[in-house]
Design a protein around this motif. Sequence first.
Motif, mmCIF file in Angstrom:
data_model
loop_
_atom_site.group_PDB
_atom_site.id
_atom_site.type_symbol
_atom_site.label_atom_id
_atom_site.label_comp_id
_atom_site.label_asym_id
_atom_site.label_seq_id
_atom_site.Cartn_x
_atom_site.Cartn_y
_atom_site.Cartn_z
ATOM 1 N N PRO A 182 -30.497 -2.055 36.044
ATOM 2 C CA PRO A 182 -31.477 -3.149 36.059
ATOM 3 C C PRO A 182 -32.902 -2.638 36.257
ATOM 4 C CG PRO A 182 -29.533 -3.796 37.279
ATOM 5 C CD PRO A 182 -29.373 -2.325 36.953
ATOM 6 N N SER A 183 -33.091 -1.646 37.123
ATOM 7 C CA SER A 183 -34.464 -1.173 37.337
ATOM 8 C C SER A 183 -34.987 -0.425 36.110
ATOM 9 C CB SER A 183 -34.545 -0.297 38.592
ATOM 10 O OG SER A 183 -33.793 0.879 38.426
ATOM 11 N N GLU A 184 -34.107 0.324 35.462
ATOM 12 C CA GLU A 184 -34.537 1.025 34.250
ATOM 13 C C GLU A 184 -34.899 0.013 33.172
ATOM 14 O OE1 GLU A 184 -31.574 4.898 34.920
ATOM 15 O OE2 GLU A 184 -30.955 3.256 33.608
ATOM 16 N N TRP A 185 -34.094 -1.027 33.079
ATOM 17 C CA TRP A 185 -34.350 -2.037 32.057
ATOM 18 C C TRP A 185 -35.709 -2.687 32.285
ATOM 19 C CZ3 TRP A 185 -35.408 -7.141 31.181
ATOM 20 C CH2 TRP A 185 -35.225 -7.559 29.848
ATOM 21 N N GLU A 186 -35.977 -3.022 33.515
ATOM 22 C CA GLU A 186 -37.244 -3.683 33.848
ATOM 23 C C GLU A 186 -38.435 -2.795 33.515
ATOM 24 O OE1 GLU A 186 -37.266 -6.810 34.743
ATOM 25 O OE2 GLU A 186 -39.465 -6.726 34.594
ATOM 26 N N ILE A 187 -38.310 -1.532 33.856
ATOM 27 C CA ILE A 187 -39.421 -0.608 33.604
ATOM 28 C C ILE A 187 -39.656 -0.412 32.103
ATOM 29 C CG2 ILE A 187 -40.136 1.812 33.798
ATOM 30 C CD1 ILE A 187 -38.575 1.807 36.535
ATOM 31 N N VAL A 188 -38.595 -0.176 31.365
ATOM 32 C CA VAL A 188 -38.755 0.060 29.925
ATOM 33 C C VAL A 188 -39.263 -1.190 29.222
ATOM 34 C CG1 VAL A 188 -37.549 0.610 27.766
ATOM 35 C CG2 VAL A 188 -36.995 1.874 29.858
ATOM 36 N N ARG A 189 -38.706 -2.339 29.591
ATOM 37 C CA ARG A 189 -39.156 -3.563 28.925
ATOM 38 C C ARG A 189 -40.625 -3.846 29.230
ATOM 39 N NH1 ARG A 189 -40.234 -8.694 29.727
ATOM 40 N NH2 ARG A 189 -40.078 -10.084 27.917
ATOM 41 N N THR A 190 -41.011 -3.624 30.465
ATOM 42 C CA THR A 190 -42.401 -3.863 30.841
ATOM 43 C C THR A 190 -43.332 -2.943 30.047
ATOM 44 O OG1 THR A 190 -41.802 -4.562 33.077
ATOM 45 C CG2 THR A 190 -44.066 -3.787 32.749
ATOM 46 N N MET A 191 -42.919 -1.698 29.902
ATOM 47 C CA MET A 191 -43.736 -0.747 29.129
ATOM 48 C C MET A 191 -43.833 -1.225 27.679
ATOM 49 S SD MET A 191 -42.069 2.818 30.586
ATOM 50 C CE MET A 191 -43.026 3.989 29.635
ATOM 51 N N GLY A 192 -42.718 -1.687 27.138
ATOM 52 C CA GLY A 192 -42.701 -2.087 25.738
ATOM 53 C C GLY A 192 -43.440 -3.376 25.434
ATOM 54 N N MET A 193 -43.561 -4.242 26.443
ATOM 55 C CA MET A 193 -44.214 -5.526 26.197
ATOM 56 C C MET A 193 -45.667 -5.551 26.645
ATOM 57 S SD MET A 193 -41.939 -7.072 24.562
ATOM 58 C CE MET A 193 -42.562 -8.756 24.429
ATOM 59 N N ARG A 194 -46.116 -4.420 27.161
ATOM 60 C CA ARG A 194 -47.509 -4.363 27.610
ATOM 61 C C ARG A 194 -48.366 -3.717 26.541
ATOM 62 N NH1 ARG A 194 -47.337 -1.831 32.876
ATOM 63 N NH2 ARG A 194 -46.930 0.056 31.690
#
Length: 213
Positions: free
Chosen positions: A199-211
Amino acid sequence: MSAKKAARKKAAPQKAAPKKATPKSAALKKAAPPKVPRSLPYEQGKWASAFAPRAPGERRYWLVKSEPGVFSFADLLAAPKRTTCWDAVRNTSARNFMRDGMKTGDLVLYYHSNAEPSAVVGVCEVVREGYPDESAFDPSSEYFDADSVRETPMWYMVDVRAVEAFVRPVTLPEIKATAALQQMALLKVSRLSVVPVTPSEWEIVRTMGMRKG
DNA sequence: GCCAACGTTGGC
DNA sequence: GCCAACGTTGGC
């Protein structure tokens, strides 16, 4: 590039869509006695958490790889209902993740492998849980496997639907340079086309991708 | 194109 | 069951 890429064949006349990732190995093996799908001790291994019982409503995360030249995220977005069956995976660990780990509603990072640059480019969602991979039963398919018979299917797939394209790709070098992502299965396990994501990896990668920026 | 890291196969 | 040979993935 390597051998794969050769894939891209006729569209599977089946339910969902075309072919994707993992090309396969060669060949037609001579007729062999049907083998029962082997059960690996992965439940007790390092991936135990991917198969462990879930808390009510728990959602899990995964990452799938596909070569953009074979089946890109844009291809998924363009597919009917933005959905495809994730067929042609011929690796037992990846098979186990699809057959036993993924559940409807789980979110999946879509990674372009063998790309320039290789990167996570979007998010999709599991919309159908593990079911037998039809391409393994079809002698005319390049993914045919004589060892997989309907009574005891050897290979499984799931259906995934595109959810969102990242506003920018999260590249492999970037992931490698991010301290909190050092333990990603993508980096730790080589050559697995379907891997779990925390879950933490998902949050970090998604945040990077949507910023943006 | 090269090759590391695995997974699979098969001889014994 | 061991292990060497071989095949595949995919980064570089």
